[in-house]
Design a protein around this motif. Structure first.
Motif, PDB file in Angstrom:
ATOM      1  N   GLN B  94     126.095  18.093 126.623  1.00 20.34           N
ATOM      2  CA  GLN B  94     124.664  18.263 126.410  1.00 20.34           C
ATOM      3  C   GLN B  94     124.393  18.634 124.952  1.00 20.34           C
ATOM      4  N   ARG B 115     111.726  16.361 125.340  1.00 16.04           N
ATOM      5  CA  ARG B 115     112.162  15.552 126.486  1.00 16.04           C
ATOM      6  C   ARG B 115     113.651  15.652 126.764  1.00 16.04           C
ATOM      7  N   MET B 116     114.419  15.975 125.743  1.00 17.00           N
ATOM      8  CA  MET B 116     115.865  16.019 125.911  1.00 17.00           C
ATOM      9  C   MET B 116     116.371  17.346 126.445  1.00 17.00           C
ATOM     10  N   ALA B 118     115.963  19.255 128.836  1.00 18.39           N
ATOM     11  CA  ALA B 118     116.305  19.468 130.238  1.00 18.39           C
ATOM     12  C   ALA B 118     117.476  18.593 130.679  1.00 18.39           C
ATOM     13  N   CYS B 119     117.979  17.794 129.748  1.00 18.45           N
ATOM     14  CA  CYS B 119     119.033  16.831 130.077  1.00 18.45           C
ATOM     15  C   CYS B 119     120.336  17.492 130.504  1.00 18.45           C
ATOM     16  N   CYS B 120     121.129  16.726 131.220  1.00 24.16           N
ATOM     17  CA  CYS B 120     122.407  17.217 131.730  1.00 24.16           C
ATOM     18  C   CYS B 120     122.179  18.504 132.528  1.00 24.16           C
ATOM     19  N   LYS B 121     123.288  19.077 132.910  1.00 25.09           N
ATOM     20  CA  LYS B 121     123.079  20.237 133.788  1.00 25.09           C
ATOM     21  C   LYS B 121     122.809  21.495 132.998  1.00 25.09           C
TER      22      LYS B 121
END
Lengths: 121, 121
Positions: B94, B115-116, B118-121
Motif C-alpha cells: 500500500q 481516492r487512493m 483507502a486502498c489495500c487493506k
DNA sequence: GCCATATTTCTACAAATACAGAAATACAGG
DNA sequence: CCTGTATTTCTGTATTTGTAGAAATATGGC
C-alpha cells in the motif's frame, strides 16, 4: 468454461516480464529521482543538462540511466536543436500503476478497480 | 515560509532509496510472480513448498528470492512447524502504491490523492 | 568547413545479482 | 535419538548492473 491456452499463458508471462523490467528500471535511487524530477516538470519535461544540474552525477552515467528508462518505456525523448528533452511517459506509468493496483487490490477485493482507471493523464 | 532543512532532504532521499529497493525487489519476473501468487492466496499466503510447486525453480533460488522480498519488507513470514508460511505485506504494498500514485498523479494534478488512501487493506 | 556546446557511445572495471548443486539446519514423529 | 521432510545456507560461477573517464557524434552558428 474458459480454457487457458498456451498462448494466454505466454502472453501473461511476457506481460509480467515487461512490468518486472519497468520495476527494475525504477529500482535505483538515481533513476527514481530522475523520474521524480520529470514528473515534477511534467508535461514540459527537462533537457539533459537541467537534469544533470540537479543530480550531480557524471553525464555518461546520467545518459546510461536515461537510456534504461527510455528502453523500458518510462520516459520519452525529443530533440530540440542541440538539446534532448526527456519527459515522463504517463501512459506507461499509468499502466504500471494500474497493474500494481490490480494485483494488489483487485485480487484482495478491497476496493473496486474502477477508481484507478481515470488516474494519470 | 517553510524552510527545507538538511535533515528533511536526508530523510527524503532515504525514503526514496527505500522505495527504489522495493521496486528493485519486484524487478524480476520470478519475484513478481511470487508476489502475484501470494496476493492471490491472500490473506492465507503460501508455504514454500506450495510456491515451489507453482514456480518450477530450484529451492535454493526460490529461497534466495523470498529472502530478498522479506528483506525489502514486501512479504512476511511465520513458521508452522516444519513449514514456513509467506504472506504478502499489504502495508508495504500500500505504501509503495501510495508513493507511486503521489509521484505520478498528485504532482501531475489529474486526480486528487484521497481516492487512493483507502486502498489495500 | 570550423568551432562550441550538448549528449551519447566506447571502454573498462567493480559490485551486485541470478542461479543452482550440495551440505547444513530446523522441526515433527516414532 | 534417529529418520524423513522442509527450508535455508554455503559455495561457486555466469551474468547483469552501476559507475565514470575519454573519445565520438550531433547540432547550430559563424
Amino acid at each position: 468454461m474458459a480454457t487457458t491456452t498456451k498462448r494466454d499463458t505466454a502472453e501473461r508471462s511476457a506481460e509480467l516480464e515487461r512490468y518486472a523490467d519497468m520495476f527494475s528500471a525504477m529500482g535505483t535511487a538515481a533513476r527514481l529521482r530522475i523520474l521524480q524530477l520529470l514528473l515534477t516538470a511534467h508535461p514540459d519535461g527537462l533537457v539533459v543538462g537541467e537534469l544533470a544540474a540537479e543530480l550531480d552525477i557524471p553525464n555518461s552515467t546520467l545518459s546510461h540511466h536515461l537510456d534504461k528508462l527510455k528502453h523500458e518505456g518510462l520516459v520519452l525523448v525529443s530533440r530540440e536543436g542541440t538539446f534532448l528533452r526527456y519527459t515522463a511517459n504517463t501512459e506507461a506509468l499509468q499502466a504500471l500503476l494500474g497493474f500494481l493496483y490490480a494485483e494488489c487490490c483487485t485480487r484482495n477485493k478491497v476496493v473496486e478497480p474502477k477508481r484507478m482507471l481515470a488516474c494519470c493523464k
